[in-house]
Design an enzyme around this catalytic site. Structure first.
Site, PDB file in Angstrom:
ATOM      1  N   HIS A   1      -4.932  -1.385  11.038  1.00  0.00           N
ATOM      2  CA  HIS A   1      -3.580  -0.910  10.694  1.00  0.00           C
ATOM      3  C   HIS A   1      -3.119   0.171  11.679  1.00  0.00           C
ATOM      4  CE1 HIS A   1      -0.163  -0.815   8.093  1.00  0.00           C
ATOM      5  NE2 HIS A   1      -0.393   0.377   7.557  1.00  0.00           N
TER       6      HIS A   1
ATOM      7  N   ASP B   1      -2.969  -0.856   2.129  1.00  0.00           N
ATOM      8  CA  ASP B   1      -2.693  -0.205   3.410  1.00  0.00           C
ATOM      9  C   ASP B   1      -3.005   1.291   3.384  1.00  0.00           C
ATOM     10  OD1 ASP B   1      -1.747  -2.667   4.089  1.00  0.00           O
ATOM     11  OD2 ASP B   1       0.225  -1.986   4.752  1.00  0.00           O
ATOM     12  N   ASP B   2      -3.205   1.829   4.595  1.00  0.00           N
ATOM     13  CA  ASP B   2      -3.149   3.263   4.909  1.00  0.00           C
ATOM     14  C   ASP B   2      -4.413   4.054   4.606  1.00  0.00           C
ATOM     15  OD1 ASP B   2      -0.606   2.595   5.624  1.00  0.00           O
ATOM     16  OD2 ASP B   2       0.394   3.791   4.079  1.00  0.00           O
TER      17      ASP B   2
ATOM     18  N   HIS C   1      -0.994   5.193  12.650  1.00  0.00           N
ATOM     19  CA  HIS C   1       0.094   4.719  11.785  1.00  0.00           C
ATOM     20  C   HIS C   1       1.456   4.971  12.436  1.00  0.00           C
ATOM     21  CE1 HIS C   1       2.454   3.817   8.156  1.00  0.00           C
ATOM     22  NE2 HIS C   1       1.360   3.181   7.746  1.00  0.00           N
TER      23      HIS C   1
ATOM     24  N   HIS D   1      -1.098   0.106  -1.644  1.00  0.00           N
ATOM     25  CA  HIS D   1      -1.600   1.153  -0.769  1.00  0.00           C
ATOM     26  C   HIS D   1      -2.804   1.840  -1.402  1.00  0.00           C
ATOM     27  CE1 HIS D   1       2.478   0.463   0.700  1.00  0.00           C
ATOM     28  NE2 HIS D   1       2.073   0.981   1.857  1.00  0.00           N
TER      29      HIS D   1
END
Length: 421
Positions: free
Chosen positions: A288, A237-238, A292, A382
């Protein structure tokens, strides 16, 4: 003499009168219509006969014109006799095989066991809701899905009989003979520990884990894990960023395994070359959100904007729009799930949290995976500049999973869903 003749005439007249009276009585009896009290044949309602047949077959897990049962048949048995279906669709943790000419569809699980037999026979369209209620009385449950109303009756301990009526109609579209015991979803609880969280933060995380797993049970497009087969998915993620994401891509490429990158749209615009590298190396690029943000705190228009802007940024680089979404923080609700479904997204959470954002040593990240791994795991990591320990842990995780004979795959293969729109 005269007197004698008189007596003879009188006797003759009496004899003729008696004969006439007897003939009249006989004709009257013969000519009478049948007595009104005689029994007439009872009229039989053809719909009742049809409902009798539906109910009796349902007890055996069957529908009309189909020998395969929701109690004991498999999809392989169907294919062996009927050939390949016209199409197979994903639905929740199972699949549906449709044979259009036969008007039959089968729901089956990952093991191939049939748990649902559906009939789309035209005869069913003669049955109205009032007739169903007259025959079965009150349903055990009434639900709505995709503009259909579903009237469910419990036939026995295993079988539910469902009548599906399109919205604003009173006639049946199709029926479902559904085996609850065979349809149970393979659903994992979420694993992963951290020694870096406060007691209150840890309690909140445990509560959230229970809530999201329970929420997924009622959502066909929300996934915590994959099916009960020896496959797992590694998700990141991210990203993207300037260093860690690229290093992770190189590690995945070295071991020839697929990664699943849930990229933030604003970061995609900053690092387009990293996005292209990830895609060119065979990884999957997914949504995603753009900033965020917690999607559950936004209105419909704001949610759609977050998804569309991210898709636009990704499509400008790889030529594809993602069909898989991970909401930031894993936060979702009915509103987000409904929008995602309408826009063609599967929502993917996770079943192992490495907690690499809170761990300070690679060994703890590895331990969260190796000590907890089960069939169908979706593993959360991540790919931001802070994840230097994730970069160290990843090769060890891959090697340990391969030692345990787990196949590391893309989410599209694990879940049998589309990666791109």
């Amino acid at each position: 003499m005269v007197r004698g003749k008189f007596l003879f005439i009188v006797i003759a007249l009496l004899f003729l009168a008696g004969c006439t009276s007897h003939n009249q009585e006989r004709r009257t009896v013969e000519d009478l219509p049948p007595k009104q009290t005689e029994l007439k044949p009872k009229e039989v309602d053809p719909i009742s006969i049809q409902l009798d047949e539906i109910k009796n077959k349902a007890k055996l897990g069957l529908v009309k014109d189909c020998e395969f049962s929701a109690l004991n048949s498999t999809i392989d048995q169907v294919k062996e006799k009927w050939g390949e279906p016209d199409r197979i669709d994903r639905a929740g943790s199972g699949y549906y095989a449709t044979f259009e000419k036969r008007g039959i569809a089968f729901g089956f699980n990952v093991e191939g066991k049939i748990f649902d037999v559906r009939s789309y026979s035209k005869d069913l369209q003669e049955i109205t809701l009032d007739e169903i209620k007259d025959y079965f009385e009150s349903p055990a449950q009434v639900t709505e899905f995709n503009h259909d109303k579903i009237y469910t009756y419990n036939i026995n301990a295993a079988i539910q009989l469902k009548f599906i009526l399109p919205e604003k109609t009173e006639a049946v579209d199709h029926i479902s003979v559904f085996n609850q015991q065979r349809s149970e979803r393979y659903l994992l609880d979420i694993k992963g520990n951290s020694n870096q969280l406060s007691a209150s933060a840890w309690d909140k995380m445990l509560q959230w884990r229970k809530q999201i797993v329970n929420f997924s049970k009622g959502q066909e497009n929300v996934y915590i894990n994959g099916p009960n087969v020896k496959r797992v998915a590694l998700t990141f993620d991210d990203g993207p960023d300037a260093s860690i994401t690229s290093a992770i891509i190189d590690i995945l490429d070295k071991y020839k395994v697929t990664g699943n990158f849930f990229f933030v749209g604003s970061n995609v615009e900053k690092y387009p070359d990293v996005v292209k590298k990830a895609y060119d190396k065979g990884n999957i690029i997914l949504n995603h959100s753009y900033n965020h943000v917690d999607l559950t705190k936004l209105n419909n228009q704001e949610i759609q904007s977050q998804l569309e802007k991210t898709d636009d940024a990704i499509a400008a680089i790889i030529g594809h729009r993602p069909a898989i979404l991970r909401p930031p923080y894993g936060e979702t609700n009915d509103q987000v799930a409904d929008i995602a479904q309408k826009e063609g997204y599967s929502i993917v959470i996770w079943s192992i949290d490495t907690l690499d954002w809170s761990q300070k040593e690679a060994s703890n990240i590895v331990k969260n995976v190796v000590d907890n791994v089960r069939n169908g795991e979706i593993i959360l990591m991540h790919s931001t500049p802070e994840q230097t320990e994730t970069k160290k842990a990843l090769p060890i995780i891959i090697e340990e999973l391969q030692k345990k004979n787990f196949e590391i795959v893309g989410l599209d293969k694990l879940l049998n869903v589309k990666a791109y729109q």
